[in-house]
Design a protein around this motif. Structure first.
Motif, PDB file in Angstrom:
ATOM      1  N   SER A   1      -0.327  -0.389   1.856  1.00 59.60           N
ATOM      2  CA  SER A   1      -1.797  -0.311   1.971  1.00 59.60           C
ATOM      3  C   SER A   1      -2.227   1.092   2.373  1.00 59.60           C
ATOM      4  CB  SER A   1      -2.296  -1.326   3.001  1.00 59.60           C
ATOM      5  OG  SER A   1      -2.058  -2.653   2.567  1.00 59.60           O
ATOM      6  N   ARG A   2      -1.445   1.715   3.229  1.00 57.73           N
ATOM      7  CA  ARG A   2      -1.735   3.094   3.645  1.00 57.73           C
ATOM      8  C   ARG A   2      -1.629   4.044   2.465  1.00 57.73           C
ATOM      9  NH1 ARG A   2       1.663   6.143   8.506  1.00 57.73           N
ATOM     10  NH2 ARG A   2       0.616   8.184   8.391  1.00 57.73           N
ATOM     11  N   LEU A   3      -0.612   3.861   1.646  1.00 54.39           N
ATOM     12  CA  LEU A   3      -0.455   4.691   0.453  1.00 54.39           C
ATOM     13  C   LEU A   3      -1.644   4.496  -0.485  1.00 54.39           C
ATOM     14  CD1 LEU A   3       1.434   6.568  -1.249  1.00 54.39           C
ATOM     15  CD2 LEU A   3       2.329   4.472  -2.292  1.00 54.39           C
ATOM     16  N   ALA A   4      -2.075   3.249  -0.649  1.00 54.87           N
ATOM     17  CA  ALA A   4      -3.213   2.965  -1.524  1.00 54.87           C
ATOM     18  C   ALA A   4      -4.469   3.661  -1.016  1.00 54.87           C
ATOM     19  CB  ALA A   4      -3.431   1.452  -1.612  1.00 54.87           C
ATOM     20  N   ALA A   5      -4.665   3.658   0.292  1.00 55.33           N
ATOM     21  CA  ALA A   5      -5.836   4.322   0.869  1.00 55.33           C
ATOM     22  C   ALA A   5      -5.791   5.817   0.602  1.00 55.33           C
ATOM     23  CB  ALA A   5      -5.910   4.037   2.363  1.00 55.33           C
ATOM     24  N   LEU A   6      -4.603   6.410   0.675  1.00 58.05           N
ATOM     25  CA  LEU A   6      -4.462   7.836   0.374  1.00 58.05           C
ATOM     26  C   LEU A   6      -4.757   8.111  -1.098  1.00 58.05           C
ATOM     27  CD1 LEU A   6      -1.175   8.767   2.304  1.00 58.05           C
ATOM     28  CD2 LEU A   6      -3.514   9.422   2.908  1.00 58.05           C
ATOM     29  N   ALA A   7      -4.369   7.190  -1.968  1.00 62.65           N
ATOM     30  CA  ALA A   7      -4.570   7.388  -3.403  1.00 62.65           C
ATOM     31  C   ALA A   7      -6.053   7.427  -3.755  1.00 62.65           C
ATOM     32  CB  ALA A   7      -3.871   6.275  -4.179  1.00 62.65           C
TER      33      ALA A   7
ATOM     34  N   GLU B   1       6.616  11.539   8.673  1.00 69.81           N
ATOM     35  CA  GLU B   1       6.712  12.829   7.986  1.00 69.81           C
ATOM     36  C   GLU B   1       6.564  12.644   6.474  1.00 69.81           C
ATOM     37  OE1 GLU B   1       9.820  16.598   7.440  1.00 69.81           O
ATOM     38  OE2 GLU B   1      10.162  15.102   9.011  1.00 69.81           O
ATOM     39  N   ASP B   2       7.152  11.580   5.951  1.00 72.90           N
ATOM     40  CA  ASP B   2       7.024  11.304   4.518  1.00 72.90           C
ATOM     41  C   ASP B   2       5.563  11.072   4.134  1.00 72.90           C
ATOM     42  OD1 ASP B   2       9.755  11.531   4.195  1.00 72.90           O
ATOM     43  OD2 ASP B   2      10.117   9.370   4.343  1.00 72.90           O
ATOM     44  N   PHE B   3       4.847  10.336   4.960  1.00 71.98           N
ATOM     45  CA  PHE B   3       3.433  10.100   4.673  1.00 71.98           C
ATOM     46  C   PHE B   3       2.627  11.397   4.755  1.00 71.98           C
ATOM     47  CE2 PHE B   3       3.866   5.436   5.026  1.00 71.98           C
ATOM     48  CZ  PHE B   3       3.025   5.074   3.984  1.00 71.98           C
ATOM     49  N   ALA B   4       2.998  12.270   5.674  1.00 67.84           N
ATOM     50  CA  ALA B   4       2.305  13.564   5.772  1.00 67.84           C
ATOM     51  C   ALA B   4       2.533  14.386   4.507  1.00 67.84           C
ATOM     52  CB  ALA B   4       2.793  14.327   7.002  1.00 67.84           C
ATOM     53  N   ILE B   5       3.775  14.358   3.985  1.00 64.26           N
ATOM     54  CA  ILE B   5       4.082  15.078   2.741  1.00 64.26           C
ATOM     55  C   ILE B   5       3.320  14.454   1.580  1.00 64.26           C
ATOM     56  CG2 ILE B   5       5.907  15.665   1.100  1.00 64.26           C
ATOM     57  CD1 ILE B   5       7.857  15.623   3.533  1.00 64.26           C
ATOM     58  N   ALA B   6       3.338  13.120   1.502  1.00 58.43           N
ATOM     59  CA  ALA B   6       2.633  12.429   0.419  1.00 58.43           C
ATOM     60  C   ALA B   6       1.139  12.730   0.466  1.00 58.43           C
ATOM     61  CB  ALA B   6       2.875  10.924   0.515  1.00 58.43           C
ATOM     62  N   GLU B   7       0.565  12.736   1.675  1.00 54.94           N
ATOM     63  CA  GLU B   7      -0.865  13.027   1.805  1.00 54.94           C
ATOM     64  C   GLU B   7      -1.188  14.437   1.329  1.00 54.94           C
ATOM     65  OE1 GLU B   7      -4.442  12.753   5.147  1.00 54.94           O
ATOM     66  OE2 GLU B   7      -2.352  12.498   5.756  1.00 54.94           O
TER      67      GLU B   7
ATOM     68  N   ALA C   1       9.650   0.733  -6.908  1.00 56.87           N
ATOM     69  CA  ALA C   1       8.540   1.655  -7.128  1.00 56.87           C
ATOM     70  C   ALA C   1       7.259   0.841  -7.162  1.00 56.87           C
ATOM     71  CB  ALA C   1       8.712   2.412  -8.440  1.00 56.87           C
ATOM     72  N   VAL C   2       6.189   1.429  -6.661  1.00 56.88           N
ATOM     73  CA  VAL C   2       4.904   0.755  -6.632  1.00 56.88           C
ATOM     74  C   VAL C   2       3.849   1.677  -7.226  1.00 56.88           C
ATOM     75  CG1 VAL C   2       4.323   1.547  -4.295  1.00 56.88           C
ATOM     76  CG2 VAL C   2       3.307  -0.560  -5.181  1.00 56.88           C
ATOM     77  N   CYS C   3       2.881   1.097  -7.907  1.00 53.94           N
ATOM     78  CA  CYS C   3       1.756   1.841  -8.459  1.00 53.94           C
ATOM     79  C   CYS C   3       0.488   1.342  -7.774  1.00 53.94           C
ATOM     80  CB  CYS C   3       1.668   1.624  -9.967  1.00 53.94           C
ATOM     81  SG  CYS C   3       0.278   2.477 -10.761  1.00 53.94           S
ATOM     82  N   VAL C   4      -0.264   2.273  -7.183  1.00 52.63           N
ATOM     83  CA  VAL C   4      -1.441   1.894  -6.404  1.00 52.63           C
ATOM     84  C   VAL C   4      -2.637   2.770  -6.752  1.00 52.63           C
ATOM     85  CG1 VAL C   4      -0.076   1.079  -4.433  1.00 52.63           C
ATOM     86  CG2 VAL C   4      -0.855   3.462  -4.496  1.00 52.63           C
ATOM     87  N   THR C   5      -3.810   2.233  -6.470  1.00 56.37           N
ATOM     88  CA  THR C   5      -5.044   3.003  -6.323  1.00 56.37           C
ATOM     89  C   THR C   5      -5.667   2.540  -5.011  1.00 56.37           C
ATOM     90  OG1 THR C   5      -6.486   1.378  -7.387  1.00 56.37           O
ATOM     91  CG2 THR C   5      -5.414   3.000  -8.831  1.00 56.37           C
ATOM     92  N   GLY C   6      -6.838   3.074  -4.703  1.00 58.83           N
ATOM     93  CA  GLY C   6      -7.519   2.639  -3.498  1.00 58.83           C
ATOM     94  C   GLY C   6      -7.852   1.160  -3.503  1.00 58.83           C
ATOM     95  N   ASP C   7      -7.838   0.531  -4.667  1.00 61.40           N
ATOM     96  CA  ASP C   7      -8.114  -0.903  -4.762  1.00 61.40           C
ATOM     97  C   ASP C   7      -6.901  -1.757  -4.437  1.00 61.40           C
ATOM     98  OD1 ASP C   7     -10.770  -0.517  -5.518  1.00 61.40           O
ATOM     99  OD2 ASP C   7     -10.243  -0.347  -7.642  1.00 61.40           O
TER     100      ASP C   7
END
Length: 288
Positions: free
Chosen positions: A79-85, A19-25, A107-113
Motif C-alpha cells: 500500500s505504501r508503494l502504491a501511494a508513492l506511485a 532504505e529501500d523505500f527511500a531509494i524507491a521514492e 512482482a507487483v504492479c501498482v498505481t495510487g488506486d
C-alpha cells in the motif's frame, strides 16, 4: 493512452526496507519529473535478493542469511508503494508472504488506486528453490498504460513465458531481475561479461519474437557474493534497444507510441498471427 514514456531502473537495493523505500521514492520522483507513465523497479527491490545462489548446505554458518522480509500482497508495504506511485504505474519486486505460509519471489504492479496485477516467479535458477516456492502461471492484465505481462529474471530465459503473455494480449512485457555476472571466469569489466550478454540477448529476443515493447529492470552494484550487471533497458517490438543504462545504476527512459509500434512491427510478418501450433508437437509426444 498511446504515446508513453517508459522507464526501467538499474539500482542497488538491500535488506533495510526503510532504505529501500527511500531509494524507491527517489527513483519514482525522478521518473515523475521525466514525465514517465510506467516505471519498472528491479526484482527484490523491497528487502533485497539472496546473498548467494549456492546450495545453502555449502555456505559457512556465519554467512547464512534469513532472507528478505516477507510482505503480504495486501499489506501496508505494498500500500505504501502504491501511494508513492500515485498516477504513475509502477512495477516492483519483493518477497511475498502467501496465505499458505509459503514465500514467493514476486512482482507487483501498482498505481495510487492499489494493486493492478502480480506475478510469482515460475523458473528458479540454481538453489533459489531453497528460499522460495515457485509460481505456476503467466497472465497479462490491464493497466492505465495498456495491457502488461510481468516476468522475473530467469523467467525470460524461457520463450514460452513471454509467448504466453503475448498470446494473452500483453502489449508491454516487464521483466524485473536480480541478474548477476558470471559465476566462473569473472571479468573485471562487466560490459564484457558473458552473463551480461545473455541478459541483453534474452531482452531483445523476447521483444522481437513476440513483437511487443519490453522493459527490463535489474539490480546494480553488489549484494552478498553477487555482482549485478545493471543493464536496465527499453526495447522496441523490432528488438532494438532504444534506452539503456549500461552496467551502472541509472534509469533508462524512452518515449514510444505503443499502439503504432506494435502495428508497424506486425504489419508484414506477424509472429503471433503466423504461428502454426499444429506443427509444434514433437513426433511421438503424448498429449493430455
Amino acid at each position: 493512452m498511446s504515446t508513453l514514456r517508459l522507464a526501467a531502473v538499474a539500482a542497488e537495493f538491500g535488506r533495510d526496507l526503510e532504505e529501500d523505500f527511500a531509494i524507491a521514492e527517489r527513483l519514482i520522483k525522478e521518473a515523475r519529473e521525466e514525465g514517465v507513465h510506467l516505471l519498472a523497479l528491479p526484482e527484490a527491490c523491497l528487502g533485497g535478493y539472496l546473498l548467494s545462489l549456492d546450495n545453502p548446505a555449502s555456505i559457512e554458518e556465519g554467512d547464512l542469511d534469513e532472507g528478505p522480509p516477507a510482505l503480504a500482497l495486501d499489506g501496508p508495504e505494498i500500500s505504501r508503494l502504491a501511494a508513492l506511485a500515485g498516477d504513475m504505474t509502477v512495477v516492483a519486486g519483493y518477497c511475498e508472504a502467501a496465505a499458505d505460509g509459503r514465500r514467493y519471489n514476486s512482482a507487483v504492479c501498482v498505481t495510487g488506486d492499489g494493486v493492478l496485477g502480480s506475478h510469482r516467479k515460475v523458473h528458479q535458477p540454481l538453489s533459489e528453490d531453497a528460499s522460495y516456492a515457485s509460481g505456476d502461471r503467466f497472465q497479462a492484465f490491464d493497466t492505465p498504460v495498456g495491457r502488461i505481462g510481468m516476468m522475473i529474471c530467469y523467467d525470460k530465459a524461457f520463450p514460452e513465458s513471454a509467448r504466453a503473455l503475448a498470446l494473452d494480449g500483453a502489449e508491454i512485457g516487464v521483466c524485473v531481475s536480480a541478474w548477476p555476472g558470471a559465476r566462473t571466469s569473472a571479468v573485471a569489466n562487466l560490459e564484457e561479461d558473458r552473463w551480461k550478454r545473455r541478459f541483453d540477448l534474452f531482452d531483445r529476443a523476447r521483444a522481437l519474437e513476440n513483437q511487443i515493447v519490453w522493459l527490463s529492470a535489474n539490480q546494480a552494484g553488489t549484494f552478498g557474493s553477487l555482482r549485478f550487471v545493471g543493464s536496465a533497458k527499453v526495447v522496441d517490438p523490432g528488438g532494438e534497444i532504444i534506452a539503456d543504462t549500461g552496467v551502472t545504476a541509472g534509469i533508462a527512459v524512452a518515449e514510444i507510441d505503443v499502439t503504432q509500434a506494435l502495428e508497424t512491427a506486425r504489419r508484414s510478418m506477424g509472429h503471433l498471427r503466423d504461428r502454426r501450433p499444429d506443427a509444434y508437437t514433437p513426433a511421438g509426444a503424448v498429449t493430455v
